[in-house]
Design a protein around this motif. Structure first.
Motif, PDB file in Angstrom:
ATOM      1  N   ALA A  36     -14.565  14.039  -7.736  1.00  0.00           N
ATOM      2  CA  ALA A  36     -13.159  13.632  -7.711  1.00  0.00           C
ATOM      3  C   ALA A  36     -12.232  14.802  -8.002  1.00  0.00           C
ATOM      4  O   ALA A  36     -11.134  14.889  -7.444  1.00  0.00           O
ATOM      5  N   ALA A  37     -12.656  15.706  -8.870  1.00  0.00           N
ATOM      6  CA  ALA A  37     -11.819  16.874  -9.161  1.00  0.00           C
ATOM      7  C   ALA A  37     -11.669  17.756  -7.928  1.00  0.00           C
ATOM      8  O   ALA A  37     -10.618  18.350  -7.708  1.00  0.00           O
ATOM      9  N   CYS A  38     -12.711  17.843  -7.114  1.00  0.00           N
ATOM     10  CA  CYS A  38     -12.630  18.618  -5.870  1.00  0.00           C
ATOM     11  C   CYS A  38     -11.679  17.947  -4.886  1.00  0.00           C
ATOM     12  O   CYS A  38     -10.861  18.600  -4.230  1.00  0.00           O
ATOM     13  N   ILE A  39     -11.790  16.613  -4.790  1.00  0.00           N
ATOM     14  CA  ILE A  39     -10.972  15.861  -3.848  1.00  0.00           C
ATOM     15  C   ILE A  39      -9.491  15.983  -4.193  1.00  0.00           C
ATOM     16  O   ILE A  39      -8.642  15.982  -3.304  1.00  0.00           O
ATOM     17  N   ALA A  40      -9.171  16.132  -5.465  1.00  0.00           N
ATOM     18  CA  ALA A  40      -7.773  16.230  -5.873  1.00  0.00           C
ATOM     19  C   ALA A  40      -7.051  17.371  -5.169  1.00  0.00           C
ATOM     20  O   ALA A  40      -5.852  17.282  -4.895  1.00  0.00           O
ATOM     21  N   ASP A  77     -20.612  33.315  -9.343  1.00  0.00           N
ATOM     22  CA  ASP A  77     -21.164  34.646  -9.634  1.00  0.00           C
ATOM     23  C   ASP A  77     -20.140  35.767  -9.555  1.00  0.00           C
ATOM     24  O   ASP A  77     -20.492  36.937  -9.680  1.00  0.00           O
ATOM     25  N   GLY A  78     -18.871  35.423  -9.343  1.00  0.00           N
ATOM     26  CA  GLY A  78     -17.812  36.417  -9.417  1.00  0.00           C
ATOM     27  C   GLY A  78     -17.482  37.150  -8.135  1.00  0.00           C
ATOM     28  O   GLY A  78     -16.674  38.087  -8.158  1.00  0.00           O
ATOM     29  N   ARG A  79     -18.060  36.739  -7.010  1.00  0.00           N
ATOM     30  CA  ARG A  79     -17.716  37.406  -5.751  1.00  0.00           C
ATOM     31  C   ARG A  79     -16.410  36.876  -5.171  1.00  0.00           C
ATOM     32  O   ARG A  79     -15.813  37.521  -4.310  1.00  0.00           O
ATOM     33  N   ARG A  80     -15.980  35.686  -5.608  1.00  0.00           N
ATOM     34  CA  ARG A  80     -14.652  35.167  -5.284  1.00  0.00           C
ATOM     35  C   ARG A  80     -13.922  34.893  -6.594  1.00  0.00           C
ATOM     36  O   ARG A  80     -14.559  34.511  -7.597  1.00  0.00           O
ATOM     37  N   GLN A  81     -12.606  35.077  -6.569  1.00  0.00           N
ATOM     38  CA  GLN A  81     -11.828  34.978  -7.791  1.00  0.00           C
ATOM     39  C   GLN A  81     -10.798  33.867  -7.684  1.00  0.00           C
ATOM     40  O   GLN A  81      -9.852  33.952  -6.900  1.00  0.00           O
ATOM     41  N   TYR A  82     -11.026  32.786  -8.399  1.00  0.00           N
ATOM     42  CA  TYR A  82     -10.023  31.751  -8.587  1.00  0.00           C
ATOM     43  C   TYR A  82     -10.411  31.033  -9.874  1.00  0.00           C
ATOM     44  O   TYR A  82     -11.444  30.362  -9.927  1.00  0.00           O
ATOM     45  N   PRO A  83      -9.625  31.198 -10.944  1.00  0.00           N
ATOM     46  CA  PRO A  83     -10.074  30.759 -12.268  1.00  0.00           C
ATOM     47  C   PRO A  83     -10.513  29.307 -12.344  1.00  0.00           C
ATOM     48  O   PRO A  83     -11.518  28.997 -12.998  1.00  0.00           O
ATOM     49  N   LEU A  84      -9.777  28.391 -11.696  1.00  0.00           N
ATOM     50  CA  LEU A  84     -10.148  26.977 -11.793  1.00  0.00           C
ATOM     51  C   LEU A  84     -11.514  26.736 -11.165  1.00  0.00           C
ATOM     52  O   LEU A  84     -12.363  26.029 -11.734  1.00  0.00           O
ATOM     53  N   MET A  85     -11.754  27.313  -9.984  1.00  0.00           N
ATOM     54  CA  MET A  85     -13.051  27.135  -9.336  1.00  0.00           C
ATOM     55  C   MET A  85     -14.167  27.758 -10.181  1.00  0.00           C
ATOM     56  O   MET A  85     -15.244  27.160 -10.344  1.00  0.00           O
ATOM     57  N   THR A  86     -13.916  28.932 -10.714  1.00  0.00           N
ATOM     58  CA  THR A  86     -14.934  29.585 -11.543  1.00  0.00           C
ATOM     59  C   THR A  86     -15.271  28.733 -12.753  1.00  0.00           C
ATOM     60  O   THR A  86     -16.442  28.544 -13.099  1.00  0.00           O
ATOM     61  N   TRP A  87     -14.243  28.191 -13.402  1.00  0.00           N
ATOM     62  CA  TRP A  87     -14.474  27.362 -14.590  1.00  0.00           C
ATOM     63  C   TRP A  87     -15.282  26.122 -14.241  1.00  0.00           C
ATOM     64  O   TRP A  87     -16.164  25.709 -14.998  1.00  0.00           O
ATOM     65  N   MET A  88     -14.998  25.523 -13.082  1.00  0.00           N
ATOM     66  CA  MET A  88     -15.677  24.284 -12.728  1.00  0.00           C
ATOM     67  C   MET A  88     -17.151  24.499 -12.377  1.00  0.00           C
ATOM     68  O   MET A  88     -17.999  23.667 -12.700  1.00  0.00           O
TER      69      MET A  88
END
Length: 235
Positions: A36-40, A77-88
């Motif tokens: 659901a968090a992805c769908i948001a 693994d840090g090859r893409r940078q977007y804090p919310l996605m990384t945290w999830m």
């Protein structure tokens, strides 16, 4: 609770239902609830990505599962940078990332019609040239040579390019040029981004954003010819 379930629960917290005073509400253990968090942000039920606070999120429904899985791993693994996605995704193991990728790849909601172009005809013509024929002088292959004749992607790991926000496409080219977005070497898109100037990137994104998605478009099952440039993320 097993460790795997605990990791899932860290994502449940993002999309849990409100609690009434003094009472608990059960959260259904379904894949739809867990994502659901992805769908948001990625809104698979209406086929489009969304804009939240001016930040554009891409359409991911129907993209090849291998591509979606690779991107989840890249965020983790840090090859893409977007804090919310990384945290999830940081606490999530590979099997769970595969489950998420498989879910979204199986979704094929209706695709919204594109908006009218807002750039001049020569810009659109240049974008069409680069997408369909490339530019040998720049050593840039045609987009369709990798992403499929319908630009709907190729299984298992090449994404479709239609129905993406123009600003999102521009931002991804910038991320590759600035090495904020990376993939397994050889990083083909980083190489292509370095060869394209800002005007060509703007032309590509404008032309793609103006194209309707063919009815029933699905990722091709396989490439019909060898890739024109080596890509480490494509088996």
């Amino acid at each position: 609770m097993p460790l795997f379930a605990l990791r899932r629960f860290s994502v449940f917290l993002l999309c849990a239902l409100p609690f009434a005073a003094g009472a608990r509400q059960a959260v259904p253990d379904t894949i739809e609830q867990r994502v659901a968090a992805c769908i948001a942000c990625h809104a698979p039920k209406d086929g489009a990505g969304t804009s939240v606070g001016g930040v554009y999120f891409p359409r991911i429904a129907g993209k090849p599962a291998g591509y979606l899985y690779n991107q989840l791993v890249n965020f983790r693994d840090g090859r893409r940078q977007y804090p919310l996605m990384t945290w999830m995704v940081t606490p999530l193991p590979d099997p769970y990332l595969h489950e998420i990728a498989d879910y979204f790849s199986s979704q094929h909601p209706p695709v919204p019609a594109p908006g009218a172009p807002t750039v001049a005809a020569p810009v659109l013509a240049r974008g069409e040239q680069l997408v369909k024929r490339g530019d040998p002088a720049l050593k840039v292959p045609a987009c369709i040579a990798c992403h499929g004749q319908q630009l709907a992607g190729v299984a298992p790991a090449i994404p479709g390019l239609l129905n993406l926000p123009r600003d999102y496409v521009n931002a991804q080219f910038g991320a590759w040029r600035n090495k904020v977005r990376r993939a397994h070497a050889p990083d083909c898109m980083a190489t292509i981004a370095e060869r394209l100037g800002p005007g060509d990137v703007a032309a590509i994104s404008a032309w793609l954003a103006a194209q309707p998605t063919p009815p029933g478009a699905r990722p091709a099952e396989r490439l019909t010819a060898p890739l024109p440039i080596a890509c480490g993320s494509v088996p």
